[in-house]
Write an enzyme that holds these catalytic residues in place. Structure first.
Site, PDB file in Angstrom:
ATOM      1  N   ASP A  64       0.888  -1.164   0.000  1.00 45.34           N
ATOM      2  CA  ASP A  64       0.000   0.000   0.000  1.00 45.34           C
ATOM      3  C   ASP A  64       0.925   1.212   0.000  1.00 45.34           C
ATOM      4  OD1 ASP A  64      -1.477   2.306   0.967  1.00 45.34           O
ATOM      5  OD2 ASP A  64      -3.109   0.901   1.339  1.00 45.34           O
ATOM      6  N   TYR A 156     -14.260  14.613 -13.289  1.00 45.35           N
ATOM      7  CA  TYR A 156     -12.924  14.140 -12.911  1.00 45.35           C
ATOM      8  C   TYR A 156     -12.442  14.900 -11.667  1.00 45.35           C
ATOM      9  CZ  TYR A 156      -8.422  11.828 -13.640  1.00 45.35           C
ATOM     10  OH  TYR A 156      -7.306  11.051 -13.493  1.00 45.35           O
ATOM     11  N   LYS A 163      -3.701  15.090 -10.636  1.00 46.74           N
ATOM     12  CA  LYS A 163      -2.901  14.722 -11.833  1.00 46.74           C
ATOM     13  C   LYS A 163      -2.047  15.900 -12.302  1.00 46.74           C
ATOM     14  CE  LYS A 163      -4.131  10.366 -12.748  1.00 46.74           C
ATOM     15  NZ  LYS A 163      -3.220   9.243 -12.406  1.00 46.74           N
ATOM     16  N   ILE A 192      -9.896   4.235 -20.688  1.00 44.88           N
ATOM     17  CA  ILE A 192      -9.882   2.777 -20.877  1.00 44.88           C
ATOM     18  C   ILE A 192     -10.744   2.151 -19.779  1.00 44.88           C
ATOM     19  CG2 ILE A 192      -8.453   0.701 -20.973  1.00 44.88           C
ATOM     20  CD1 ILE A 192      -6.073   2.412 -21.721  1.00 44.88           C
ATOM     21  N   ARG A 193     -11.541   1.147 -20.136  1.00 45.31           N
ATOM     22  CA  ARG A 193     -12.434   0.470 -19.173  1.00 45.31           C
ATOM     23  C   ARG A 193     -11.655  -0.428 -18.219  1.00 45.31           C
ATOM     24  NH1 ARG A 193     -16.996   0.089 -17.930  1.00 45.31           N
ATOM     25  NH2 ARG A 193     -18.494   1.495 -18.812  1.00 45.31           N
ATOM     26  N   THR A 194     -11.091   0.135 -17.191  1.00 43.67           N
ATOM     27  CA  THR A 194     -10.392  -0.643 -16.166  1.00 43.67           C
ATOM     28  C   THR A 194     -11.255  -0.670 -14.914  1.00 43.67           C
ATOM     29  OG1 THR A 194      -9.317   1.329 -15.318  1.00 43.67           O
ATOM     30  CG2 THR A 194      -8.142   0.113 -17.040  1.00 43.67           C
ATOM     31  N   LEU A 195     -10.757  -1.306 -13.861  1.00 37.61           N
ATOM     32  CA  LEU A 195     -11.474  -1.316 -12.577  1.00 37.61           C
ATOM     33  C   LEU A 195     -11.698   0.120 -12.085  1.00 37.61           C
ATOM     34  CD1 LEU A 195     -12.549  -3.262 -10.375  1.00 37.61           C
ATOM     35  CD2 LEU A 195     -10.318  -3.057  -9.255  1.00 37.61           C
TER      36      LEU A 195
END
Ligand code: NAD
Ligand code: 0WE
Length: 258
Positions: A64, A156, A163, A192-195
């Protein structure tokens, strides 16, 4: 091609097969690199171990990024196994989910602001400080960012500000480490379709709208981001540092729509 032959890479941020960090791991492996992986929590351990088995059986460790002891033991383990590092990939971001939806001024809290900056921006500098003693000459550090750093993207919100801090960190870190031959860059990926994206309301909509006006007319893939990451991490990119490279199908260079 094997332009990463013999290079030792530490990749942080694999959650599952769809992670950008997974695409990067596979691309580094395809170019002959050796990979050490970390996972945030035990819950992700088995998936990360499976990816390690598919990509050369390198070490896997829990980390972590907000836990300095875990970070120190990752560096200790890498030092034991390899002696040094050539490539470090940071693919970690987090903000409280409820603050990634709605009007920025209305939904953002001080705790959310600080947490987003801690995990998504400060962690890259903390990581550089931790690995610096074991970096090999001409090592490369890489992080992942998004257009929301430089444009106000609806919803966002606080992640965009974190960022922006991360992208400025890339420049200051490049200046700090450049005299030692160490390069620091960022990849600004398209949606992008990520988690991390699956938690976002209307993400499909955002991706479809972007595709409609993107020069390449489609979303980018984790393979494409991975290949760019492999290049930037290699000696082929020895003249590039402090840079943000867009892997977004050209979305950021157009205006006015389809
Ligand atoms: P992902 O969910 O697969 O990866 C995010 C990772 O961050 C996970 O592995 C998670 O475990 C890790 N993480 C979060 N908090 C952490 C902590 N405290 N300590 C250690 N790890 C922690 O999603 P992704 O889309 O692959 O995200 C990777 C990076 O790419 C992020 O920096 C994200 O901002 C960036 N990015 C994503 C997109 C996109 O559309 N998916 C676009 C541009 C940039
Ligand atoms: O950086 C990101 C998302 C990072 C992220 C995602 C989550 C979801 C779950 C950070 N924190 C959390 N916290 C959670 O609880 N991206 C670049 C993907 C993304 O997220 C958006 C986007 C895009 C693109 C949110 C709103 C609008 C666009």
């Amino acid at each position: 091609m094997s332009f990463l032959k013999g290079k030792k890479a530490l990749v942080l941020g694999v959650a599952n097969d769809k992670s950008i960090a997974t695409g990067i791991t596979r691309a580094i492996y395809e170019q002959g690199g050796e990979i050490a992986l970390t996972y945030q929590t035990e819950r992700l351990q088995s998936r990360v171990e499976k990816l390690a088995q598919e990509t050369g059986n390198g070490p896997t460790m829990q980390c972590d990024i907000t836990n300095p002891e875990e970070l120190a033991s990752v560096v200790e383990k890498v030092k034991q196994v390899w002696g040094g590092l050539d490539i470090v990939v940071h693919a970690i971001a987090f903000a409280p989910r409820e603050q990634l939806e709605g009007n920025y001024i209305d939904v953002t809290t001080k705790d959310g602001f600080l947490m987003a900056h801690d995990i998504s921006a400060w962690s890259f500098t903390a990581l550089a400080q931790a690995v610096k003693p074991i970096l090999n000459p001409n090592a490369s550090l890489l992080t992942l960012t998004y257009l929301g750093a430089v444009r106000a993207v609806p919803n966002y919100n606080i992640m965009g500000i974190a960022k922006a801090s991360l992208e400025a960190s890339v420049r200051y870190m490049a200046q700090s480490l450049g005299t030692e031959g160490i390069r620091v860059n960022g990849i600004s990926a398209g949606p992008i379709r990520t988690l991390a994206a699956s938690g976002i309301k209307n993400f499909r909509d955002l991706q479809d709208k972007a595709s409609a006006i993107t020069p390449l007319g489609r979303p980018v893939t984790t393979e494409e981001v991975g290949n760019t990451a492999a290049f930037l991490s290699s000696d082929l990119a020895s003249g590039i540092t402090g840079e943000i490279v867009y892997v977004d199908g050209g979305y950021n260079v157009v205006a006015g729509g389809a």
